[in-house]
Motif scaffolding. Structure first.
Motif, PDB file in Angstrom:
ATOM      1  N   GLY A  78       0.826  -1.188   0.000  1.00 24.30           N
ATOM      2  CA  GLY A  78       0.000   0.000   0.000  1.00 24.30           C
ATOM      3  C   GLY A  78       0.870   1.250   0.000  1.00 24.30           C
ATOM      4  N   THR A  79       0.260   2.400  -0.178  1.00 27.58           N
ATOM      5  CA  THR A  79       0.988   3.660  -0.189  1.00 27.58           C
ATOM      6  C   THR A  79       1.741   3.859   1.129  1.00 27.58           C
ATOM      7  N   GLY A  80       2.988   4.288   1.021  1.00 27.27           N
ATOM      8  CA  GLY A  80       3.800   4.546   2.196  1.00 27.27           C
ATOM      9  C   GLY A  80       4.857   3.508   2.492  1.00 27.27           C
ATOM     10  N   ASP A  81       4.877   2.393   1.762  1.00 26.27           N
ATOM     11  CA  ASP A  81       5.894   1.367   1.982  1.00 26.27           C
ATOM     12  C   ASP A  81       7.266   1.875   1.535  1.00 26.27           C
ATOM     13  N   LEU A  82       8.306   1.372   2.186  1.00 23.65           N
ATOM     14  CA  LEU A  82       9.683   1.703   1.825  1.00 23.65           C
ATOM     15  C   LEU A  82      10.481   0.430   1.601  1.00 23.65           C
ATOM     16  N   TYR A  83      11.299   0.448   0.560  1.00 29.84           N
ATOM     17  CA  TYR A  83      12.207  -0.671   0.302  1.00 29.84           C
ATOM     18  C   TYR A  83      13.622  -0.116   0.175  1.00 29.84           C
ATOM     19  N   TYR A  84      14.558  -0.697   0.939  1.00 33.29           N
ATOM     20  CA  TYR A  84      15.949  -0.274   0.913  1.00 33.29           C
ATOM     21  C   TYR A  84      16.820  -1.419   0.402  1.00 33.29           C
ATOM     22  N   ASN A  85      17.919  -1.083  -0.257  1.00 31.85           N
ATOM     23  CA  ASN A  85      18.857  -2.126  -0.653  1.00 31.85           C
ATOM     24  C   ASN A  85      20.270  -1.574  -0.749  1.00 31.85           C
ATOM     25  N   VAL A  86      21.227  -2.452  -0.496  1.00 32.51           N
ATOM     26  CA  VAL A  86      22.640  -2.148  -0.695  1.00 32.51           C
ATOM     27  C   VAL A  86      23.243  -3.305  -1.477  1.00 32.51           C
ATOM     28  N   SER A  87      24.275  -3.013  -2.266  1.00 34.81           N
ATOM     29  CA  SER A  87      24.872  -4.053  -3.094  1.00 34.81           C
ATOM     30  C   SER A  87      26.358  -3.778  -3.293  1.00 34.81           C
ATOM     31  N   TYR A  88      27.066  -4.834  -3.656  1.00 40.09           N
ATOM     32  CA  TYR A  88      28.488  -4.701  -3.962  1.00 40.09           C
ATOM     33  C   TYR A  88      28.814  -5.692  -5.066  1.00 40.09           C
ATOM     34  N   GLY A  89      29.593  -5.224  -6.048  1.00 38.36           N
ATOM     35  CA  GLY A  89      29.945  -6.067  -7.177  1.00 38.36           C
ATOM     36  C   GLY A  89      31.436  -6.337  -7.258  1.00 38.36           C
ATOM     37  N   PHE A  90      31.782  -7.543  -7.709  1.00 39.07           N
ATOM     38  CA  PHE A  90      33.179  -7.950  -7.844  1.00 39.07           C
ATOM     39  C   PHE A  90      33.421  -8.424  -9.276  1.00 39.07           C
ATOM     40  N   GLU A  91      34.592  -8.133  -9.807  1.00 40.92           N
ATOM     41  CA  GLU A  91      35.020  -8.727 -11.059  1.00 40.92           C
ATOM     42  C   GLU A  91      35.815  -9.994 -10.746  1.00 40.92           C
ATOM     43  N   LEU A  92      35.468 -11.091 -11.409  1.00 43.22           N
ATOM     44  CA  LEU A  92      36.132 -12.370 -11.199  1.00 43.22           C
ATOM     45  C   LEU A  92      36.930 -12.750 -12.445  1.00 43.22           C
ATOM     46  N   PRO A  93      37.843 -13.706 -12.328  1.00 40.62           N
ATOM     47  CA  PRO A  93      38.592 -14.146 -13.518  1.00 40.62           C
ATOM     48  C   PRO A  93      37.680 -14.694 -14.607  1.00 40.62           C
ATOM     49  N   ASN A  94      38.210 -14.709 -15.836  1.00 43.02           N
ATOM     50  CA  ASN A  94      37.515 -15.282 -16.996  1.00 43.02           C
ATOM     51  C   ASN A  94      36.196 -14.574 -17.288  1.00 43.02           C
ATOM     52  N   GLU A  95      36.149 -13.262 -17.006  1.00 49.20           N
ATOM     53  CA  GLU A  95      34.995 -12.417 -17.315  1.00 49.20           C
ATOM     54  C   GLU A  95      33.734 -12.808 -16.561  1.00 49.20           C
ATOM     55  N   PHE A  96      33.892 -13.441 -15.411  1.00 50.90           N
ATOM     56  CA  PHE A  96      32.766 -13.662 -14.519  1.00 50.90           C
ATOM     57  C   PHE A  96      32.585 -12.448 -13.615  1.00 50.90           C
ATOM     58  N   GLY A  97      31.396 -12.278 -13.103  1.00 50.62           N
ATOM     59  CA  GLY A  97      31.112 -11.228 -12.141  1.00 50.62           C
ATOM     60  C   GLY A  97      30.321 -11.780 -10.971  1.00 50.62           C
ATOM     61  N   LEU A  98      30.471 -11.134  -9.815  1.00 51.15           N
ATOM     62  CA  LEU A  98      29.766 -11.558  -8.610  1.00 51.15           C
ATOM     63  C   LEU A  98      29.110 -10.337  -7.984  1.00 51.15           C
ATOM     64  N   GLY A  99      27.806 -10.429  -7.731  1.00 47.87           N
ATOM     65  CA  GLY A  99      27.072  -9.353  -7.086  1.00 47.87           C
ATOM     66  C   GLY A  99      26.399  -9.828  -5.814  1.00 47.87           C
ATOM     67  N   LEU A 100      26.534  -9.037  -4.739  1.00 48.33           N
ATOM     68  CA  LEU A 100      25.904  -9.330  -3.454  1.00 48.33           C
ATOM     69  C   LEU A 100      24.910  -8.224  -3.138  1.00 48.33           C
ATOM     70  N   THR A 101      23.689  -8.601  -2.772  1.00 53.02           N
ATOM     71  CA  THR A 101      22.645  -7.618  -2.494  1.00 53.02           C
ATOM     72  C   THR A 101      21.912  -7.979  -1.214  1.00 53.02           C
ATOM     73  N   TYR A 102      21.681  -6.968  -0.382  1.00 49.21           N
ATOM     74  CA  TYR A 102      20.788  -7.140   0.763  1.00 49.21           C
ATOM     75  C   TYR A 102      19.696  -6.086   0.655  1.00 49.21           C
ATOM     76  N   GLY A 103      18.443  -6.523   0.791  1.00 50.32           N
ATOM     77  CA  GLY A 103      17.307  -5.611   0.730  1.00 50.32           C
ATOM     78  C   GLY A 103      16.403  -5.786   1.925  1.00 50.32           C
ATOM     79  N   TYR A 104      15.688  -4.717   2.251  1.00 51.51           N
ATOM     80  CA  TYR A 104      14.762  -4.781   3.379  1.00 51.51           C
ATOM     81  C   TYR A 104      13.476  -4.045   3.014  1.00 51.51           C
TER      82      TYR A 104
END
Length: 227
Positions: free
Chosen positions: A151-177
């Motif tokens: 409903g109107t008035g809800d809040l959603y927060y998130n933080v994230s961090y990204g890493f570059e990995l070998p062989n053109e892989f990537g890793l992303g970590l996210t926490y949301g509330y």
């Protein structure tokens, strides 16, 4: 609810290239498929596959607009409940030194039978500094009861961090509330997500608190392309 495109692909843009791509693009299309459409820790497709596609416009000034459509199934056990999510959004993105930002409005529209009174809009702000990203979304003009989740008035927060990995892989970590504007906090929940990327593919592991309706660990393999 939140699109795969904006929650996963745009998060990768925030943590790697900022919003400089907005100055280079004009009109683009995208298409995607996932084994499980996950949004803020919760499946939107009944733990089943989902297809999506959209169109985007981005001007040299940083203004962008677009629409996205994805298949959903909130019950997961009745073919009559399968439907579509249509997202319409308008925003502005830019950079100030190492800081990249994105502010806008998105409207979630559910035209299918069985999804009445589910439409709502959000004002959002996303930012990033290097590989660290953060964001907040505020629910407005919702058709849901104001004393109920989404409903109107809800809040959603998130933080994230990204890493570059070998062989053109990537890793992303996210926490949301999710902080729902309800008389009690019994519906509020947090969730954690891990995304491993390689080219156009993403492997996702996501787990939410039991207050979300399910504390199962969810997995998804997704593919997306723009042209």
């Amino acid at each position: 609810m939140k699109t795969l495109k904006l929650s996963v692909i745009a998060a990768a843009v925030l943590t790697t290239a900022g919003f400089s791509q907005l100055a280079q693009a004009e009109v683009s299309a995208n298409f995607g498929a996932t084994s499980n459409y996950l949004w803020r820790g919760v499946t939107q497709s009944g733990n089943a596959p989902s297809l999506s596609g959209g169109l985007d416009y981005a001007g040299e000034s940083g203004v962008y607009a677009g629409t996205w459509v994805g298949t959903i199934d909130w019950s997961g056990d009745d073919s009559d409940t399968k439907g579509a999510e249509v997202d319409l959004y308008l925003g502005y993105g830019g950079e100030a030194g190492d800081f990249a930002y994105d502010v806008g409005y998105i409207y979630y529209y559910y035209p299918s039978t069985g999804y009445e009174d589910s439409n709502f809009g959000e004002l959002y702000f996303n930012g990033s500094v290097g590989a660290f990203g953060f964001g907040v979304a505020y629910t407005i003009n919702s058709e849901a009861d104001n004393d109920a989740p989404f409903g109107t008035g809800d809040l959603y927060y998130n933080v994230s961090y990204g890493f570059e990995l070998p062989n053109e892989f990537g890793l992303g970590l996210t926490y949301g509330y999710y902080d729902f504007d309800t008389p009690t906090s019994e519906s509020d929940y947090g969730h954690f997500q891990i995304d491993v990327t390689k080219g156009d593919f993403t492997f996702t592991v996501s787990k939410a608190d039991e207050e979300s309706g399910s504390d199962d660990t969810n997995f998804a393999v997704s593919w997306g392309a723009s042209f």
